[in-house]
Every structure is written in C-alpha cells, then in structure tokens.
Design a protein around this motif. Sequence first.
Motif, PDB file in Angstrom:
ATOM      1  N   PHE B 163     -17.184   3.812   0.872  1.00 14.96           N
ATOM      2  CA  PHE B 163     -15.518   3.644   0.645  1.00 14.96           C
ATOM      3  C   PHE B 163     -14.932   4.768   0.977  1.00 14.96           C
ATOM      4  N   GLN B 164     -15.379   6.107   0.901  1.00 11.14           N
ATOM      5  CA  GLN B 164     -14.930   7.236   1.333  1.00 11.14           C
ATOM      6  C   GLN B 164     -14.636   7.348   2.753  1.00 11.14           C
ATOM      7  N   GLY B 165     -15.714   6.474   3.721  1.00  6.47           N
ATOM      8  CA  GLY B 165     -15.495   6.730   4.894  1.00  6.47           C
ATOM      9  C   GLY B 165     -14.356   5.636   5.548  1.00  6.47           C
ATOM     10  N   VAL B 166     -13.845   4.816   4.643  1.00 11.18           N
ATOM     11  CA  VAL B 166     -12.832   3.946   5.343  1.00 11.18           C
ATOM     12  C   VAL B 166     -11.560   4.743   5.564  1.00 11.18           C
ATOM     13  N   PRO B 167     -10.924   4.666   6.849  1.00 15.36           N
ATOM     14  CA  PRO B 167      -9.721   5.697   6.970  1.00 15.36           C
ATOM     15  C   PRO B 167      -8.577   5.293   6.063  1.00 15.36           C
ATOM     16  N   ASP B 168      -8.079   6.490   5.646  1.00 16.77           N
ATOM     17  CA  ASP B 168      -6.930   6.366   4.790  1.00 16.77           C
ATOM     18  C   ASP B 168      -5.607   5.657   5.302  1.00 16.77           C
ATOM     19  N   ALA B 169      -5.640   5.935   6.470  1.00 14.76           N
ATOM     20  CA  ALA B 169      -4.145   5.300   7.220  1.00 14.76           C
ATOM     21  C   ALA B 169      -4.140   3.966   6.825  1.00 14.76           C
ATOM     22  N   LEU B 170      -5.216   3.039   6.832  1.00 15.38           N
ATOM     23  CA  LEU B 170      -5.403   1.740   6.352  1.00 15.38           C
ATOM     24  C   LEU B 170      -4.737   1.647   4.887  1.00 15.38           C
ATOM     25  N   GLU B 171      -5.309   2.549   4.151  1.00 18.77           N
ATOM     26  CA  GLU B 171      -4.797   2.123   2.816  1.00 18.77           C
ATOM     27  C   GLU B 171      -3.447   2.584   2.663  1.00 18.77           C
ATOM     28  N   GLU B 172      -2.966   3.745   3.223  1.00 16.34           N
ATOM     29  CA  GLU B 172      -1.631   4.239   3.139  1.00 16.34           C
ATOM     30  C   GLU B 172      -0.574   3.087   3.683  1.00 16.34           C
ATOM     31  N   SER B 173      -0.858   2.700   4.530  1.00 16.30           N
ATOM     32  CA  SER B 173      -0.002   1.443   5.216  1.00 16.30           C
ATOM     33  C   SER B 173       0.062   0.152   4.282  1.00 16.30           C
ATOM     34  N   ALA B 174      -0.968  -0.248   3.955  1.00 18.27           N
ATOM     35  CA  ALA B 174      -1.196  -1.129   3.125  1.00 18.27           C
ATOM     36  C   ALA B 174      -0.257  -0.994   1.800  1.00 18.27           C
ATOM     37  N   ARG B 175      -0.312   0.323   1.249  1.00 19.78           N
ATOM     38  CA  ARG B 175       0.454   0.617  -0.033  1.00 19.78           C
ATOM     39  C   ARG B 175       2.023   0.800   0.431  1.00 19.78           C
ATOM     40  N   ASP B 177       3.449  -1.531   2.148  1.00 17.05           N
ATOM     41  CA  ASP B 177       3.743  -2.843   2.376  1.00 17.05           C
ATOM     42  C   ASP B 177       3.712  -3.342   1.006  1.00 17.05           C
ATOM     43  N   GLY B 178       3.467  -2.448  -0.162  1.00 20.19           N
ATOM     44  CA  GLY B 178       3.530  -2.964  -1.549  1.00 20.19           C
ATOM     45  C   GLY B 178       2.219  -3.226  -1.994  1.00 20.19           C
ATOM     46  N   ALA B 179       0.961  -3.054  -1.588  1.00 20.70           N
ATOM     47  CA  ALA B 179      -0.241  -3.649  -1.951  1.00 20.70           C
ATOM     48  C   ALA B 179      -0.608  -2.839  -3.040  1.00 20.70           C
ATOM     49  N   SER B 180      -1.227  -3.513  -4.231  1.00 19.25           N
ATOM     50  CA  SER B 180      -1.621  -2.921  -5.152  1.00 19.25           C
ATOM     51  C   SER B 180      -3.096  -2.428  -5.079  1.00 19.25           C
ATOM     52  N   THR B 183      -5.430  -5.330  -4.425  1.00 19.15           N
ATOM     53  CA  THR B 183      -5.423  -5.935  -2.943  1.00 19.15           C
ATOM     54  C   THR B 183      -6.042  -4.850  -2.159  1.00 19.15           C
ATOM     55  N   ILE B 184      -5.894  -3.612  -2.225  1.00 20.70           N
ATOM     56  CA  ILE B 184      -6.586  -2.754  -1.346  1.00 20.70           C
ATOM     57  C   ILE B 184      -8.188  -2.729  -1.393  1.00 20.70           C
ATOM     58  N   LEU B 185      -8.284  -2.628  -2.674  1.00 22.66           N
ATOM     59  CA  LEU B 185     -10.001  -2.956  -2.785  1.00 22.66           C
ATOM     60  C   LEU B 185     -10.593  -4.295  -2.541  1.00 22.66           C
ATOM     61  N   PHE B 186      -9.831  -5.611  -2.606  1.00 24.60           N
ATOM     62  CA  PHE B 186     -10.628  -6.660  -2.225  1.00 24.60           C
ATOM     63  C   PHE B 186     -10.332  -6.971  -0.980  1.00 24.60           C
ATOM     64  N   ARG B 187      -9.005  -6.513  -0.233  1.00 24.64           N
ATOM     65  CA  ARG B 187      -8.639  -7.057   0.881  1.00 24.64           C
ATOM     66  C   ARG B 187      -8.887  -6.092   2.245  1.00 24.64           C
ATOM     67  N   ILE B 188      -9.020  -4.906   1.613  1.00 26.07           N
ATOM     68  CA  ILE B 188      -9.162  -3.951   2.868  1.00 26.07           C
ATOM     69  C   ILE B 188     -10.600  -3.429   2.808  1.00 26.07           C
ATOM     70  N   ILE B 189     -10.796  -2.509   1.696  1.00 28.59           N
ATOM     71  CA  ILE B 189     -12.028  -1.852   1.554  1.00 28.59           C
ATOM     72  C   ILE B 189     -13.294  -2.648   1.671  1.00 28.59           C
TER      73      ILE B 189
END
Lengths: 319, 293
Positions: B163-175, B177-180, B183-189
């Motif tokens: 999970f640490q290897g997933v690029p931070d940028a993806l998480e930040e852009s989702a955030r 967009d208002g993702a909780s 959502t980040i865990l189940f839809r991205i990570i």
Amino acid sequence: MQLKEETNHVMIQSKPESFSTRVAKDFRRNSTIYLMLLPVVAFYAVFHYGPLYGLQIAFKNFSAGLGIWNSPWVGFQHFSDFFNGFFFERVVSNTIILGAYDLIFVFPASIVLALMLNEVRHRIFKRTVQSITYIPHFISVVVVVGMLVDFLSVDGLINHIITYFGGKPISFMRLPEWFRTIYTSSAIWQGIGWGSIIYLAAISNIDPSLYEAAKVDGAGRWKQMLQITLPGILPTVIILLILRIGSFMALQDEKILIMYNPVIYETADVIGTYVYRKGILEASYSYSAAVGMFNSLINFMLLIGANYLSKRFTDTKLW
Amino acid sequence: MRTSKSISEVLFDSANVILLCLLSIVTLYPFLYVLFASISTPAEFVQHRGILLWPKGFSLDSYRMVFENPNIIRSYMNTIFYVVVGTTLNILMTALGAYGLSRKNVMWKSTIMMLIVMTMFFDGGLIPKYLLVKNMGLIDTYWALIIPSAMTTWNLIIMRTAFQGVPDALEESARIDGASDWTILFRIIIPLSLPVIAVMVLFYGVWHWNKWFDALIYLRDRDLFPLQLILREILIQNDTSSMMTSVGGGDRMPVGETIKYATIMVATLPILFLYPFLQKYFVKGVMIGAIKE
C-alpha cells in the motif's frame, strides 16, 4: 522543513503546538482511519495482549471458578516444580538438540540450494527445479507426517529398499534414536525450496560488475561463489539467522505432536508438546503456562542476544 | 557465446545439475507414489513390493469410497467454510490495518505498528490463549477457527508495504475531489494492489486449508472438524475403519491401504491443482515480505 509543512494542509502557523492540540487535530483529520484501525487494534489487544495478561496464572493456582484475577498467588512454585521435576531435563535437552539440528542442518540447506540454483545457466531447468522444490511448503503437516509414517513403516517403501539391498527392516517411527534424523531431514525436505527464494532475491541484487571484475582477475566459478555471491547475501543470511535463533526453542511443535508416540518420548518430547499434554490434555493450566513462559523467555533472550552480537560484530541488525 | 570451458568448470556444472536432479526426484517422488497408489487396484497394490513406477492396475474404487464417506464429505465442507469465511475476514482486517498504518500523517501509526510487531517476538503461549478462547465461549463453535485467526502480522507487513508503494498523487487528487478514506481504500488502493491481494488470498487460504492444531484444541464436536483432523485419524492413527462401511470382510485390508492414498490426494489436490497458477504470486509475496520498512 518548508516543504513538509505544506503537505500538512492545516499546518501553517510556525509556533510549536502543544501535544494536546496536535492530538485533537490528528484525531479530527484521521478519525476515519482510526475507525478503520479499531478492529485491528481490538484484535491485537484481545488475542495477543490478552494472553499476556492471562500469563499471570503461571504465578497463581488458577481455578476456573475464581477466574484469572482472583486465583491465589503461589509465586514461583510452578517454575520450581518444573525445574525439579522428572521431565525437565528430558524436554529441555530434546528442545535444545532439535533446535541445534535445525540451525546446523535445516537453516544452511536453503542457502546451499540458492547458491546451486544460481549457478545453473539453463533457465527452464532452473525454473523446473524451483517449482518442484517449493511444493512441499504448501502441503499440510498432517499429510507430510502421514506420508512419513507410511513410507517409514516396517513394510513401507524405505524398508523395501533396505531389504532389497540385503539390510534388515527398521521400525523407524518406533525407535527413539531415529526421531531426530527423521524430524530434521523431513524439515529440510519441507522447507529447502521455499527458503531459497529470499536468498535468490538477494543474489539477484548483487552488482554484476563485481563478477566481471573477478573474472578479469582470473577467479573461477567456485571462487566467484565464495568471494562475491556469499558475501553479497551475508546481510540477508544474518537477519534470517537472528530470526531463526529467536525462534530456537519454538520448534514445529505441531509436527512433533503428530509424529511422536509414547515409545519415542525419550527423544521426541519437547517443551511445546509437554505443554500441550500437561495443559490441554491434563488441564494443569497454571503449571503448563509456567513451562510455556519459561520457553518464551529463553527464546526472547536468545533473540536479544543474537541481535546484540550481530550489531557488535557485523553491521547487520534487526533493530 | 560458447568459449572453451575448463575441465573443473564442466565438473562443477555436472555435479551441480546431478545434485539438483536428485533433489527434485526426492521431492517429487513421494507425491507420484501417492498418486500411483491411489489409482491402483487395491488387491494388486497390496501384493507389490518396493518402488512404484506406475499404478498397479487401475481402479477408482478408493476415490469412490472416500467420496462416499460421510466423515470426509462433512469435514471437506467444513474446511471450505473455514477457508472462505476465514480468508474473507483476513483480507478485510489486513486491508484495514495496512491502509491505516501506511498513511502519512497518522500520529499514532508508528506506536500502533510497534505494538503489533512486538507480538511477533513474544506471546502468552498456548495455555493463556486456550483459556481466553474458552472464556469467550468459542470452544466447539465454527468461530474458534476463524476469530482468533483473523489476521497475521507477517501478512499485515506485506500488505502495508504494498500500500505504501501506491503513488501519493493518486490519493491526493482523489482527496481534492472529496473522496473519503473509505473511497480511497476500496476504489483506489485495493484495485491498484490486486496482485498483492491475490498473494494474501493464497497465503491465508492455504493456511486455513492446512490448519489442524487449532481444531484439535478448540473442537470436540466431530461435526465441526476440518478435513485435516479427519485426515490425521486416517493417516496417523491409522483408523480407516470408519471408511469402509460398505466393504465386505475379506476386502477390507487391501482397500484400507489405497484409501489412505486416495484421501491424501483428495486433501491435497486443490492446492496441487492450483499450484502452477499460483506459484508466481506466492514467490511475489515472499519478495515483498523480504523488503521491510
């Protein structure tokens, strides 16, 4: 510093915040994450730290009616009963001997296999050997021991081979002097391939130019193996060795439990199996909790000692 | 690139290859023996001596008997239940833990992580754990094999590393967009970590499939027994009597022999069968586990 502050989108002020403000802020920002961690933390609290709390029964006379907390204290009585008891010498020396066999024979086996596989130039052959040697790792210990019992029985496969060459059949599973050999060699069989994966990974990280340089200096394959490959994986070997020493006394109790029988207790009975018999079968909870605690304490001290020595004499350490 | 090989090099290579071949044979042959024995005709099998290079005759009677045995069927179903429910819970718990402990800016994460990792080096031992499970009223329930095995530290470390290897940028852009976090865990990570999830499913699945000791200490009720416990009766305590309800007197002995092998096959086939497909994932898991922190 400046950059770090920016990622913390809330933190712009330069004054150091008090601990409680930071906690409050962290909790507001990460409340969902703490909610997610709640079941995990609860699991560890109950099933890993809970038994540590229960360990106090080693110093008490546990009775189910009174519960863990209210059972009366007896100090070190169970420990001294164990130290002075008939079984102490037997189970402790069996545990140490099997642990030593494990370190001397089972541990290096995977390293040797990795070195050998590394020298294979033919890719398909290498892959095939690897795939085959991994298999036993996935077979349940019940099946492994079941096959052992069958192949080693008096009219089993091994004895047919022995008698074919004119030998006398041996009742392997009922002779105490055979137990250690069987336990250890089957452990190699089970783990050698799987254990080699991590060393092969370490080998693949070695800088290829080192080999080139050695070749220029006229080192043969054997020399390269000893002077480049082996030193190259040494940190990995040491880390795994420390971990192994830390579980020196934690043998594969489950395997011994299905392998042994009263006839071979003399060499096969170890601390773990003794705890099972006393605790689960005879319900001497406090006594066997004390025996188990003795075992874990020695393990833990070995781990600390091994790590200390490694830190002292090499650059590798677990913490 | 075939330059002249020195004699010592040829010797070195041949010794190496021969030893590796021997090792492969020693590893593989026991399984082949079991396979051949399980499909042999019981009467012919009992008469043979020594090494089996091929089945003696051909008969699937032993398998028929294994599958007609209510003990085996029942325990097989139980094992499937333990594997499916246990693994599902394992993945969920491990993912939640790995997510929380891999996020940046979580204040207590290193403390929690340290407390978790410490449990790898000491524990209360068998008896306190048994008493705990007993006091929770889990003895003789399906849950005794599922709840205390809800997750393992080693696998948590593996998933956290991934999970640490997933690029931070993806998480930040989702955030943005208002993702909780959900959502980040189940839809991205998780979708981005599918190979590791596969590794975890396999590790946990095989673990549950092969587990027997927990069942031995927590279960008395035969109806809840997993396959491995029934196997133990048949293979180690050599009790095949329950298997042969449908066989007449004289045939019992030979059939008893081949039934053991058929039982091993039935208990191991799912893993052996899937093995070629799973192997690369298994290896991957070890590799990720090896890179700590």
